[in-house]
Design an enzyme around this catalytic site. Structure first.
Site, PDB file in Angstrom:
ATOM      1  N   CYS A  89       0.857  -1.186   0.000  1.00 51.89           N
ATOM      2  CA  CYS A  89       0.000   0.000   0.000  1.00 51.89           C
ATOM      3  C   CYS A  89       0.889   1.231   0.000  1.00 51.89           C
ATOM      4  CB  CYS A  89      -0.922  -0.003   1.219  1.00 51.89           C
ATOM      5  SG  CYS A  89      -2.059   1.399   1.256  1.00 51.89           S
ATOM      6  N   GLY A  90       0.840   2.005  -1.082  1.00 51.70           N
ATOM      7  CA  GLY A  90       1.695   3.180  -1.202  1.00 51.70           C
ATOM      8  C   GLY A  90       1.340   4.270  -0.215  1.00 51.70           C
ATOM      9  N   HIS A  91       0.052   4.668  -0.199  1.00 51.84           N
ATOM     10  CA  HIS A  91      -0.333   5.726   0.740  1.00 51.84           C
ATOM     11  C   HIS A  91      -0.119   5.251   2.172  1.00 51.84           C
ATOM     12  CE1 HIS A  91      -4.223   3.942   2.116  1.00 51.84           C
ATOM     13  NE2 HIS A  91      -4.051   4.794   3.103  1.00 51.84           N
ATOM     14  N   HIS A 209      -8.367  -3.989  -8.066  1.00 55.93           N
ATOM     15  CA  HIS A 209      -8.371  -2.528  -8.105  1.00 55.93           C
ATOM     16  C   HIS A 209      -8.706  -2.068  -9.528  1.00 55.93           C
ATOM     17  CE1 HIS A 209      -6.053  -3.154  -4.434  1.00 55.93           C
ATOM     18  NE2 HIS A 209      -6.172  -1.876  -4.146  1.00 55.93           N
ATOM     19  N   ASP A 233     -10.299   5.235  -3.228  1.00 54.69           N
ATOM     20  CA  ASP A 233      -9.090   5.818  -2.647  1.00 54.69           C
ATOM     21  C   ASP A 233      -9.169   7.332  -2.702  1.00 54.69           C
ATOM     22  OD1 ASP A 233      -6.462   6.398  -1.809  1.00 54.69           O
ATOM     23  OD2 ASP A 233      -5.711   4.555  -2.724  1.00 54.69           O
ATOM     24  N   CYS A 237      -3.371   7.042  -4.849  1.00 50.60           N
ATOM     25  CA  CYS A 237      -3.075   5.612  -4.791  1.00 50.60           C
ATOM     26  C   CYS A 237      -1.648   5.338  -5.247  1.00 50.60           C
ATOM     27  CB  CYS A 237      -4.060   4.793  -5.624  1.00 50.60           C
ATOM     28  SG  CYS A 237      -3.859   3.008  -5.431  1.00 50.60           S
ATOM     29  N   GLY A 238      -0.802   4.968  -4.290  1.00 50.83           N
ATOM     30  CA  GLY A 238       0.607   4.739  -4.600  1.00 50.83           C
ATOM     31  C   GLY A 238       0.835   3.557  -5.512  1.00 50.83           C
ATOM     32  N   THR A 239       0.188   2.413  -5.219  1.00 51.55           N
ATOM     33  CA  THR A 239       0.370   1.254  -6.086  1.00 51.55           C
ATOM     34  C   THR A 239      -0.305   1.478  -7.433  1.00 51.55           C
ATOM     35  OG1 THR A 239      -1.526   0.165  -5.033  1.00 51.55           O
ATOM     36  CG2 THR A 239       0.668  -0.383  -4.193  1.00 51.55           C
TER      37      THR A 239
END
EC number: 5.1.1.8
Length: 311
Positions: A89-91, A209, A233, A237-239
């Site tokens: 999870c990026g964020h 996603h 999100d 969204c980082g990913t």
């Protein structure tokens, strides 16, 4: 006997992260993937207690703070949400790093964070923004055709950015904060269509996603991302941004090192770039998190909803 779970909440561009500091059962000393499997198999009720109502909400992403396997890692983390577990999870990683600083565990500099899909490198900058050097991202398939009941034919790319994404640019939807209900309905129909058609990521990976893109007057793109469990999100969204960069790189539309400014549906922004790697790209996502709460979740034995309201 009352159980207590210590948490620290933050948000990254509007998307919340709930860091679990203590109170979960021991998961052993294996890798983050192995510990995630133990959590899912034996103690999933702790996830639901933290994330579902009445203590949480569908929007929350949880992050269980773990002792890392490698001595040179700052922390290990297992991410989860209202429907299950996330590989990366990026964020959430940005929120975790910012919270570790708040806890006095780290200072500005480069830190390694172990996740179930590999070790990511995160830099805490002097202004307390965070850059996350993600795992390898790549496009699995381009221009995949799909028929979506009620909407007609749809085409999109399948890409990995730490989770599996179906990315759509030509969708006819207005990507704006006041159109979330329509965007959610559309993206949900696409996800159901993918499942019905048996379309997956590599090795049968579930595409959970859905990412819709649109032009933005101030940034390179604006996106809407539907996460597992039908929550969208709030951050870019980082990913998902990583998956987008993988597609841009594969099409020759973004050079290595060039900065891509990705806005979310509510207007928060990540800055992203990448370096080329064998089999794909290694993206770096930069954003900021802010602290919002420190709390102790209480779980009473006689509470009928002590493990959350499970639908």
């Amino acid at each position: 006997m009352m159980k207590r779970i210590q948490i620290i909440d933050s948000h990254t561009g509007g998307e919340p992260t709930r860091l679990v500091v203590s109170g979960f059962p021991s998961l052993g000393s294996g890798t983050m993937a192995e510990r995630r499997d133990v959590l899912a198999r034996e103690y999933d009720r702790y996830r639901t207690a933290c994330i579902l109502e009445p203590r949480g909400s569908d929007v929350l992403v949880g992050a269980l703070l773990c002792e890392p396997v490698s001595p040179d890692a700052a922390a290990g983390v297992i991410f989860f949400n209202n429907s299950g577990y996330l590989g990366m999870c990026g964020h959430g990683t940005i929120g975790v790093v910012r919270t570790l600083h708040h806890m006095g565990r780290i200072g500005p500099g480069v830190h390694r964070i172990e996740t179930p899909v590999g070790t990511v490198e995160a830099t805490l900058h002097d202004d307390l923004s965070v850059s996350v050097r993600n795992v390898l991202a790549y496009r699995h398939a381009k221009d995949v055709a799909l028929d979506v009941p009620g909407y007609g034919p749809v085409r999109g790319d399948i890409a990995w950015g730490g989770n599996w994404f179906f990315l759509i640019s030509d969708h006819g939807q207005r990507v704006a904060g006041d159109n979330v209900a329509a965007l959610t309905a559309y993206a949900s129909a696409v996800r159901e269509g993918l499942e019905r058609a048996g379309i997956t990521g590599a090795n049968g990976g579930e595409i959970d996603h859905i990412e819709l893109f649109a032009d933005d007057p101030e940034h390179d793109s604006r996106s809407f991302v539907l996460c597992p469990g039908l929550a969208y999100d709030r951050s870019p969204c980082g990913t998902g941004t990583s998956a987008k960069l993988a597609c841009l790189a594969a099409d020759g539309k973004l050079a290595p090192g060039a900065v891509w400014r990705q806005a979310s549906v509510i207007g928060s922004v990540f800055h992203a770039s990448y370096v080329q790697a064998e089999g794909g790209i290694v993206p770096t996502i930069r954003g900021s998190a802010h602290l919002s709460a420190e709390a102790t979740l209480l779980i009473e034995d006689d509470d009928p909803f002590r493990w959350g309201i499970v639908s």
